[in-house]
Scaffold this active site. Structure first.
Site, short mmCIF file in Angstrom:
data_model
loop_
_atom_site.label_atom_id
_atom_site.label_comp_id
_atom_site.label_asym_id
_atom_site.label_seq_id
_atom_site.Cartn_x
_atom_site.Cartn_y
_atom_site.Cartn_z
N HIS A 168 -0.62 6.60 8.49
CA HIS A 168 0.21 5.45 8.85
C HIS A 168 1.68 5.71 8.52
O HIS A 168 2.56 5.52 9.37
CB HIS A 168 -0.29 4.22 8.08
CG HIS A 168 0.39 2.94 8.42
ND1 HIS A 168 -0.16 2.00 9.24
CD2 HIS A 168 1.59 2.43 8.05
CE1 HIS A 168 0.65 0.97 9.37
NE2 HIS A 168 1.74 1.21 8.64
N GLU A 169 1.95 6.17 7.30
CA GLU A 169 3.34 6.36 6.88
C GLU A 169 4.00 7.52 7.62
O GLU A 169 5.19 7.46 7.95
CB GLU A 169 3.42 6.58 5.37
CG GLU A 169 2.82 5.46 4.53
CD GLU A 169 3.24 4.07 4.97
OE1 GLU A 169 4.42 3.88 5.34
OE2 GLU A 169 2.38 3.17 4.97
N ASN A 178 9.74 5.28 3.83
CA ASN A 178 11.10 5.80 3.65
C ASN A 178 11.20 7.20 4.25
O ASN A 178 10.38 8.06 3.98
CB ASN A 178 11.46 5.87 2.17
CG ASN A 178 11.02 4.65 1.39
OD1 ASN A 178 11.45 3.55 1.66
ND2 ASN A 178 10.14 4.86 0.42
N GLY A 193 0.81 -1.21 0.00
CA GLY A 193 0.00 0.00 0.00
C GLY A 193 0.84 1.26 0.00
O GLY A 193 0.55 2.22 -0.70
N ALA A 194 1.93 1.24 0.79
CA ALA A 194 2.78 2.42 0.92
C ALA A 194 4.04 2.02 1.67
O ALA A 194 4.12 0.93 2.25
CB ALA A 194 2.06 3.55 1.64
#
Length: 937
Positions: A339-340, A307, A303-304
């Site tokens: 989330h990221e 980094n 999904g993602a």
């Protein structure tokens, strides 16, 4: 997927980073018949650690390969002759050691199975000294979605454009450059990328300058990163455009996408700015980089990816069109970004020591999605969707093939398998339980302490538990935070525990070790006799072998309420059995209030009858989360024979009065799988009776839905769900309306504006005819709106036209028209189609070796395909067929993967369930009188 042709790899002259004189050296040839490799473990030795990487990369987007040079600054902790690091599928040359004594070549040997290189020196590398090692390397772009790989997209004019992107988590940086590819080997990275003028390059840090090179090439120099793990390194070479904005804290946020989709980036930019500001304040730790990029990659497996400073996403996870994207799309995109960005603290700033504790990254990021959206986007009503994550985790965690949240792993396949519902969803659910247990204020103080204590370091489970213990009795309490100071001045935080039990000092580690170091979850049996409540706990497990449930004990933060009081009572169950006394007798008792705890409850004696009576007469006396958890628990208990199926079905009758999304969708979630099992057996009569029962149960709610985009997010998501179900099940009013709308939309050549939330139902009906399906495909080809394409693809996979289903899988695999990244979704959707389930299984078997090469052994994607395609089988013949295929594999082709054991267990459970319960289901449906149809629906 066809393998890329083997290309001639050319080396470019890379200048050393110091003035030392380089000796003349030939290209290194790794001798596989050399003496034994000097290291025998899958894990790297700790004799040497990297301090800084100087990395130069030159990707060639025409020949689809890349060359590079890396110079690594090393600290030596023990005397040694060998530097052991990672490399996979890289051609290594010109390996040099830089020391104060001068420059000399190193002998190179390789251990392919461990993805390791040994660089051996004829003299000792001395403890306490610092050295540098330089390696040149070259490789083709990765053929999977990992490492440094090629992506492409087609413009509206039909031109195919190529780009290159990275995906290094968990063990794939070694595919792109030689490195110490374990999370504990943190270092700083200085990156340079050579490119053509028609492209741009982006990386973790801002670009500081660009040099012009001979031949018209450019070299971009990026600022040095903070100290971080190799899996967080990222770089992209593309023709992307970007939009930018600055946060209140001065961080530049940019969203990158292909040129023709840059107009779909505004919402992601707004969300990223708002969320990064929230986290900056909530964690009380400034985001440490000057910028944060978000890039939508045309080909992306997961999904993602978090980094540091350059988060990457599927296009569907980042791009939003206000006119064409649904409420569900908006919620999903916002959650992914949340989330990221949470990972920039949980995972990037503080990183797990090893992949066995991946949940410290992923469980926290999943949990913070809900904390952050509750504060920044209250209109998205994210709390309506948290419970579903816990139910998903329990589905996997109820099998004997499950694993502890923290579990030993060693090889890359085992590491990949950790990226599952247990690490993400169970991790989030036990954190939510702990937050409720400690109080939200104490929990916040503890996790901020954890982040501040271990910034730029690596952690294990116990570090978190220590940070959450005695949060107000600590030298590092941030007295500057007013709310923390007020909280601790009002009360010792341990008083938060006195509402649970009295006695010993609260031991967070002792409690939470029972949730992270053993697999599964508890089933609490409650039996009420007058004022006395008898409690017992056991592991909930879908198995005939009850010996597998023995030896498990949890410390369970129980919550409960009764008919006599809305007060939430609390009790910490630390033993196998216990007794508590109610203040007064009650008509009913509900445990696990709002399902804040990660456990199920069985109401023994007359307990379920009391609950059913309550739901039938006054269901709103309980919250929608409580109602959803009761629906879930009662049907799951049928599988272990704690509850009879007819009891669960009697409870489900109340759903005719239900209107809240969590309870409604959980009702569907428990009832629909029953007829899905029958679709794959020759049981048409019973199957149709079950389908009619579900339609009859929800016909009132379906009939009240408007074919518009009005209402709250939860109301809109529920509307999409209900109308889609109605059309699936051929409910006449739904089919009639959807057919009318599809016909008008088709006659307008797709220009007519449809209400976004109902398009899936409309497309589903259209895909039932060859003409309608072909028209959807035509619009799929030309659409630039990712959410629209996603709904069209899903609708086409539900078609009864078998040749069309085969076409979709074939063309997804070849990456023509449909992206290979979408093949797993297409295949699993076809497997759930009564006209396609056998085709999906045959396709999975026929293309197995291609699929595991493209998507990687052990990945959540491979697991999704295996379990998704097989999860609705319920016959011994299909079990034997599944066992025969997977049993023929060897370890290199996946025979040891956990998902295969999960597939076996699920089919075995389905067989047991149908053998025991189909006669009961038939009898219950036969005696139930259906309600008359309402003609006005």
């Amino acid at each position: 997927m066809l393998a890329a042709p083997l290309l001639l790899l050319l080396f470019l002259p890379f200048p050393p980073s110091s003035g030392a004189q380089l000796p003349d050296t030939d290209r290194v040839q790794v001798d596989l018949k050399a003496p034994p490799f000097p290291w025998g473990s899958m894990r790297l030795p700790k004799t040497i650690s990297p301090k800084h990487y100087d990395l130069t990369i030159h990707p060639n987007l025409t020949t689809l390969d890349f060359t590079g040079v890396v110079r690594i600054q090393l600290d030596v902790h023990e005397d040694t002759n060998a530097i052991i690091l990672h490399s996979k599928h890289l051609h290594i040359s010109n390996v040099l050691l830089f020391a104060t004594e001068g420059v000399k070549p190193l002998k190179v040997s390789e251990h392919p199975r461990f993805n390791q290189l040994a660089l051996e020196s004829d003299s000792v590398l001395a403890k306490g000294r610092r050295y540098e090692v330089q390696l040149e390397f070259a490789a083709n772009f990765s053929e999977s979605y990992h490492g440094f790989y090629k992506s492409s997209y087609r413009t509206s004019s039909g031109e195919v454009r190529v780009m290159a992107s990275t995906q290094f988590e968990a063990t794939f940086a070694r595919l792109a450059f030689p490195c110490f590819d374990e999370p504990a080997f943190k270092a700083n990275f200085t990156i340079r990328i050579t490119r053509e003028p028609r492209h741009i390059a982006i990386s973790n840090m801002p670009m500081v300058k660009t040099d012009e090179l001979p031949g018209g090439l450019l070299k971009d120099h990026f600022d040095t990163t903070v100290k971080m793990s190799t899996y967080l390194v990222a770089y992209i070479v593309s023709d992307f455009l970007s939009v930018s904005k600055t946060t209140q804290h001065g961080v530049k946020i940019s969203v990158y996408a292909v040129p023709e989709k840059i107009d779909q980036t505004a919402f992601a930019l707004e969300a990223a700015v708002k969320l990064l500001d929230f986290y900056d304040d909530y964690f009380d730790i400034p985001y440490p980089l000057p910028k944060q990029d978000l890039a939508a990659i045309p080909d992306f497996q997961s999904g993602a990816m978090e980094n540091w400073g350059l988060t990457t996403y599927r296009e569907t996870g980042l791009l939003f069109d206000p006119d064409k994207s649904s409420a569900s799309d908006k919620l999903g995109i916002t959650k992914v970004i949340a989330h990221e960005l949470a990972h920039q603290w949980f995972g990037n700033l503080v990183t797990m020591e090893w992949w066995n504790d991946l949940w410290l990254n992923e469980g926290f990021a999943k949990f913070m999605e809900f904390i952050s959206l509750r504060a920044t986007y209250p209109e998205l009503q994210v709390d309506d969707f948290f419970l579903g994550k816990c139910f998903e985790a329990m589905e996997v965690d109820s099998l004997s093939s499950s694993h502890p949240v923290s579990t030993p792993v060693e090889n890359p396949t085992q590491i990949q398998e950790m990226f599952d519902d247990v690490s993400y969803d169970k991790g989030a659910c036990i954190l939510n339980m702990l937050r409720d247990f400690l109080t939200p204020e104490a929990f916040e103080i503890g996790i901020i302490r954890y982040l501040k204590r271990y910034s730029y370091q690596n952690t294990v489970n116990s570090h978190l538990w220590e940070s959450l213990t005695n949060v107000c009795n600590s030298d590092d309490l941030d007295e500057g935070r007013i709310k923390h100071k007020e909280f601790c001045s009002k009360r010792d935080v341990q008083s938060g525990a006195t509402k649970w039990y009295s006695g010993d000092e609260l031991d967070v580690r002792a409690i939470m070790d029972t949730w992270t170091l053993q697999e599964g979850f508890p089933l609490v049996t409650v039996e009420v006799k007058g004022r006395e409540v008898r409690l017992s706990q056991e592991r909930y497990l879908k198995t005939d072998d009850y010996s597998l449930t023995e030896g498990f004990l949890w410390q369970i933060p129980l919550t409960y309420m009764t008919s006599t009081s809305s007060t939430v009572h609390r009790f910490l169950l630390k033993t196998k059995t216990d007794v508590l006394d109610l203040p007064e007798e009650a008509d009913w008792v509900k445990f696990n209030v709002d399902m804040s705890g990660y456990y199920m409850v069985h109401y023994a004696g007359e307990g379920w009858n009391s609950i059913i009576k309550l739901l039938h007469h006054n269901h709103t006396a309980l919250s929608s989360n409580d109602r959803a958890s009761l629906i879930h628990n009662v049907f799951q208990l049928v599988s272990t024979e704690k509850v009879r199926l007819d009891t669960a079905l009697e409870l489900s009758l109340y759903l005719s009065k239900e209107t809240e999304i969590m309870a409604v969708t959980q009702g569907f979630g428990e009832l629909v799988p029953l007829y899905k099992l029958m679709e794959k057996r020759d049981m048409a009569a019973l199957e149709n009776q079950m389908k009619d029962y579900i339609v009859d149960l929800f016909r009132g709610l379906i009939g009240r839905q408007e074919w518009t985009d009005s209402g709250s997010v939860s109301q809109r998501v529920l509307r999409s769900y209900l109308l889609l179900f109605g059309c699936f099940r051929n409910y006449a009013p739904c089919v009639s309306k959807a057919t009318e709308l599809f016909t008008k939309w088709k006659e307008s050549d797709g220009t007519m504006s449809l209400p976004v939330d109902i398009t899936m139902a409309v497309f589903l009906i259209g895909a039932r005819t060859p003409e309608g399906w072909d028209f959807l495909l035509e619009k799929y080809r030309s659409s630039l709106q990712m959410s629209v394409k996603s709904r069209m693809k899903s609708a086409m996979s539900t078609s009864p036209l078998q040749e069309k289903l085969k076409w979709m899988m074939k063309h997804s695999l070849s990456n023509v028209v449909m992206k290979t990244q979408d093949l797993p979704d297409v295949m699993v959707s076809v497997s759930r189609n009564p006209r396609g389930y056998k085709m999906a299984w045959d396709f999975l078997r026929a293309n197995w070796h291609i699929l595991i090469k493209k998507f990687e052994l052990g990945s959540s994607t491979v697991s999704f395909m295996v379990t998704g395609v097989t999860s609705q089988y319920s016959t011994r013949e299909m079990l034997e067929e599944v066992r025969s295929f997977f049993g023929s594999l060897d370890e290199d082709s996946g025979s040891e993967m956990r998902c295969i054991r999960q597939a076996y267990e699920t089919i075995e459970d389905n067989i047991r369930w149908t053998d025991r319960n189909l006669p009961l289901l038939q009898a219950w449906l036969n005696k139930r009188r259906p309600k008359p149809l309402h003609e006005d629906l």
